[in-house]
Enzyme design. Sequence first.
Site, PDB file in Angstrom:
ATOM      1  NE  ARG A   1      -2.968   0.130   3.240  1.00 20.82           N
ATOM      2  CZ  ARG A   1      -2.338   0.544   4.352  1.00 20.82           C
ATOM      3  NH1 ARG A   1      -1.857   1.772   4.411  1.00 20.82           N
ATOM      4  NH2 ARG A   1      -2.193  -0.267   5.382  1.00 20.82           N
TER       5      ARG A   1
ATOM      6  CE1 TYR B   1     -17.383  10.839 -16.120  1.00 20.72           C
ATOM      7  CE2 TYR B   1     -16.514  10.615 -13.907  1.00 20.72           C
ATOM      8  CZ  TYR B   1     -17.122  10.070 -15.020  1.00 20.72           C
ATOM      9  OH  TYR B   1     -17.464   8.746 -15.017  1.00 20.72           O
TER      10      TYR B   1
ATOM     11  CG  ASP C   1      -9.846  15.202 -15.452  1.00 22.24           C
ATOM     12  OD1 ASP C   1      -9.213  14.680 -16.393  1.00 22.24           O
ATOM     13  OD2 ASP C   1     -10.817  14.653 -14.906  1.00 22.24           O
TER      14      ASP C   1
ATOM     15  CE  LYS D   1     -12.660   7.418 -18.758  1.00 25.37           C
ATOM     16  NZ  LYS D   1     -13.803   6.553 -18.658  1.00 25.37           N
TER      17      LYS D   1
HETATM   18  C1  LIG Z   1     -12.758  13.720 -17.664  1.00 27.25           C
HETATM   19  C2  LIG Z   1     -12.893  12.525 -16.758  1.00 27.25           C
HETATM   20  N1  LIG Z   1     -12.328  12.555 -15.549  1.00 27.25           N
HETATM   21  C3  LIG Z   1     -12.423  11.514 -14.705  1.00 27.25           C
HETATM   22  C4  LIG Z   1     -13.132  10.379 -15.039  1.00 27.25           C
HETATM   23  C5  LIG Z   1     -13.229   9.258 -14.053  1.00 27.25           C
HETATM   24  O1  LIG Z   1     -12.357   8.236 -14.390  1.00 27.25           O
HETATM   25  P1  LIG Z   1     -12.574   6.701 -13.925  1.00 27.25           P
HETATM   26  O2  LIG Z   1     -13.787   6.198 -14.630  1.00 27.25           O
HETATM   27  O3  LIG Z   1     -11.299   6.044 -14.323  1.00 27.25           O
HETATM   28  O4  LIG Z   1     -12.775   6.734 -12.441  1.00 27.25           O
HETATM   29  C6  LIG Z   1     -13.732  10.296 -16.298  1.00 27.25           C
HETATM   30  C7  LIG Z   1     -14.487   9.088 -16.690  1.00 27.25           C
HETATM   31  O5  LIG Z   1     -15.123   9.026 -17.720  1.00 27.25           O
HETATM   32  C8  LIG Z   1     -13.615  11.404 -17.174  1.00 27.25           C
HETATM   33  O6  LIG Z   1     -14.192  11.391 -18.390  1.00 27.25           O
END
Ligand SMILES: Cc1ncc(COP(=O)(O)O)c(C=O)c1O
Length: 386
Positions: free
Chosen positions: A49, A102, A174, A199
């Site tokens: 961890r 998001y 992000d 992604k």
């Molecule tokens: C812009 C963005 N940030 C964060 C996330 C969250 O990622 P995760 O699904 O890997 O938790 C997503 C998921 O689609 C996203 O599109």
Amino acid sequence: MDERHFETREVHSHARNDQYGAMMPPIYANATYEYASPTEQQSEHRYSRMSAPTRGALEDSFAMLEGGEHGFAFASGMAAIDAVFASTLSPGDHVVAAKNLYAETHDLLADVYAEYGIETTHVPVNDADAIADAIGPDTELVYFETPTNPVLRVGDIEAAAEAAHEHDALLANDNTFASPYLQRPLELGADIVVESLTKYQGGHSDVLAGAVATNDPDVAEDIEYTQYTRGAILGPFDSFLVLRGMKTLSARMDRHCANARAVAEFLDDQPGVDPVYYPGLESHPNHEVAARQMADFGGMVAFELDGDRETVTEFAAGLEVFALAESLGGVESLVEVPALMTHQDLSPDELAEAGIDEGLVRLSVGIEHHEDLVADLAQALDVALD
Ligand SMILES: Cc1ncc(COP(=O)(O)O)c(C=O)c1O
């Protein structure tokens, strides 16, 4: 600092120091590490961890590609985003965040962090003055995605960093939609970059993962503390999968970008389709900022179809190459209808605020041949708009 090109660095992103000369970092499926004596560890690792070799290889690679000193990998993008909030915010702090977040990031601030006395002001991501004006004496964090999900608005990272730093606030971005191949927020002035590796970095729709990188040693210390106390770390098998994906990020991304441009230009000429949201089109309201801060415009395209829910449903169901699914950034092309799928929990007001109409369609353009993608869209449009 490694001055080689991104494409070279991504392929050779981790140290090759395995005893057998293995090309890839081995998967250390291991929870604990032997001590030589109670006061002497045998290696830098003692419990997975806290730190672990396969995850460590990914964390170093991610940080290096984003232009950061310190990297941390988590069990999902949301776990990484949560670590950013948990590590930078205390009760009484104020956050300035984009309106187009998001959905789960929005919920995390609205439902979880608001309970701890942390207030968020939401501003349009593409209005640099509104971001600057919303920052006050209690603002600790400015936070946005760019490009945004789903209508691909673009925020000016340099302008936001300047405004945040004037008030001693941190800027976190992000970078999921762009990936470090196209955009590196830390180099544009951001303090923290966070990404869903699920992604483009993983790239094959086969793993959930997230990561954070920073150059700020105090922020790094706090994120490391959050990582091992909350424990939402990425396991060794998933770390390996993301590392494998990362090595081809630029090659895949070049094709994603070229295909998305072909798709956006085709859609832009179609009757019954208006507007087309793609930052690479000169008609996009934030094209100039996107061209300044991104190397290319990414693989995501969204558009409004002239029709109601039935028209959009018929269109999405009629596609054969594009698969009807949430998520993005994998090699296969995906289509989704935000009002009915990813954003179905939003109220009509929230949908309007996010720029999501009934007829909005979002495409994650994959790496298939662009002519097959365009032909697929053409046949489904013919049927749905008939
Ligand atoms: C812009 C963005 N940030 C964060 C996330 C969250 O990622 P995760 O699904 O890997 O938790 C997503 C998921 O689609 C996203 O599109």
